[in-house]
Motif scaffolding. Structure first.
Motif, PDB file in Angstrom:
ATOM      1  N   ASP A 171      -7.047  -0.431  -0.861  1.00 23.74           N
ATOM      2  CA  ASP A 171      -5.649   0.004  -0.851  1.00 23.74           C
ATOM      3  C   ASP A 171      -4.691  -1.150  -1.132  1.00 23.74           C
ATOM      4  O   ASP A 171      -3.646  -0.960  -1.773  1.00 23.74           O
ATOM      5  N   ARG A 181       0.820  -1.219   0.000  1.00 25.45           N
ATOM      6  CA  ARG A 181       0.000   0.000   0.000  1.00 25.45           C
ATOM      7  C   ARG A 181       0.853   1.268   0.000  1.00 25.45           C
ATOM      8  O   ARG A 181       0.357   2.354  -0.335  1.00 25.45           O
ATOM      9  N   LYS A 223      -4.608  -0.747  -5.175  1.00 23.73           N
ATOM     10  CA  LYS A 223      -3.448   0.139  -5.223  1.00 23.73           C
ATOM     11  C   LYS A 223      -2.137  -0.631  -5.098  1.00 23.73           C
ATOM     12  O   LYS A 223      -1.134  -0.265  -5.716  1.00 23.73           O
ATOM     13  N   ASP A 255     -11.619   0.178   2.993  1.00 22.60           N
ATOM     14  CA  ASP A 255     -10.436   0.963   2.633  1.00 22.60           C
ATOM     15  C   ASP A 255      -9.203   0.071   2.515  1.00 22.60           C
ATOM     16  O   ASP A 255      -8.401   0.210   1.575  1.00 22.60           O
ATOM     17  N   THR A 256      -9.045  -0.833   3.473  1.00 22.86           N
ATOM     18  CA  THR A 256      -7.870  -1.708   3.456  1.00 22.86           C
ATOM     19  C   THR A 256      -7.870  -2.607   2.226  1.00 22.86           C
ATOM     20  O   THR A 256      -6.820  -2.817   1.597  1.00 22.86           O
TER      21      THR A 256
END
Length: 250
Positions: free
Chosen positions: A107, A59, A111, A103-104
């Motif tokens: 990410d 991340r 990402k 979100d985790t």
């Protein structure tokens, strides 16, 4: 010169199995992960100068690029990038989910693959050779209750892999999306916040895929002749198939 595999998430599951497979086949391996103790233990197990470890979180874009830029000469020209690092968190429906879990997953699963691919890919293109192998999931193809964001991230991996193929047309660089189904590793333990008993129930009465099975599949697509590209490989254990569409009746 020995070929080089760069494997993210090498500290467990599919990543560890890939490390053993590629290293056992005589490749140099770059092993990455967040847990330094596990990286060190795996490097000690493999016991060879053909191992380089780099501890970072996918991340963290700067950490990824720094690790790639600092690769030793014997590990610099990566032939195969295995974008394995990823996770699922929770099985709650969207209206009761933990926003932080979403979100985790975004990410890490999205990402993280972007960071690692962007860092390694220019070298492959310059050499007109290489292979990006992404770990997707059947969840990117088929929805299930509670899969919400996890499945969406894996759908991203699928489409990103397809678009990479278009971008890399004529470069000689290959791209494959590996799409496992029910597989027993640390996947469910992580999904259920470390609850091993709850995770074990997922596999009760089944013969799921193993990390070794997936590593063998990854090795197969990577070892095919350079003119052969496996675009996607969806894999299920024989105990798993598709379910009928759900119809709610009042």
């Amino acid at each position: 010169m020995r070929k080089i595999a760069f494997i993210t998430g090498a500290t467990s599951g599919f990543g560890t199995a890939c490390a053993r497979k590629f290293h056992g086949a005589g490749w140099n391996v770059v092993l990455t992960g967040r847990r330094e103790d596990r990286l060190s233990a795996l490097a000690e197990e493999l016991g060879s100068r053909r191992v380089h470890t780099a501890c970072f979180d996918v991340r963290d874009r700067e950490a990824v690029f720094s690790a790639v830029e600092q690769l030793p000469d014997d590990f610099r020209e990566v032939d195969v990038l295995v974008n394995n690092a990823g996770l699922a968190l929770g099985l709650e429906p969207a209206h009761r989910c933990d926003d932080a879990d979403w979100d985790t997953m975004v990410d890490t699963n999205i990402k993280g693959i972007l960071h690692c691919t962007r860092a390694v890919l220019p070298g492959m293109v310059a050499r007109k050779s290489g292979h990006v192998i992404n770990l997707g999931s059947i969840a990117g193809n088929w929805p299930y209750p509670g899969g919400n964001v996890y499945g969406a991230t894996k759908a991203f991996v699928q489409q990103f892999s397809r678009n990479l193929r278009c971008d890399l047309h004529g470069t000689g660089v290959r791209v494959t999306n590996i799409e496992p189904g029910l597989a027993e590793s640390e996947f469910s333990v992580v999904r259920f916040g470390g609850d091993a008993q709850k995770a074990a129930k997922v596999y009760e009465g089944t013969t799921p895929l193993t990390p070794h099975d997936i590593a063998e599949s990854i090795w197969w697509v990577a070892s095919l002749p350079a003119h052969v590209n496996i675009n996607a490989l969806e894999i299920m254990p024989t105990c798993q198939s598709w379910s009928a569409l759900s119809v709610h009746k009042e």
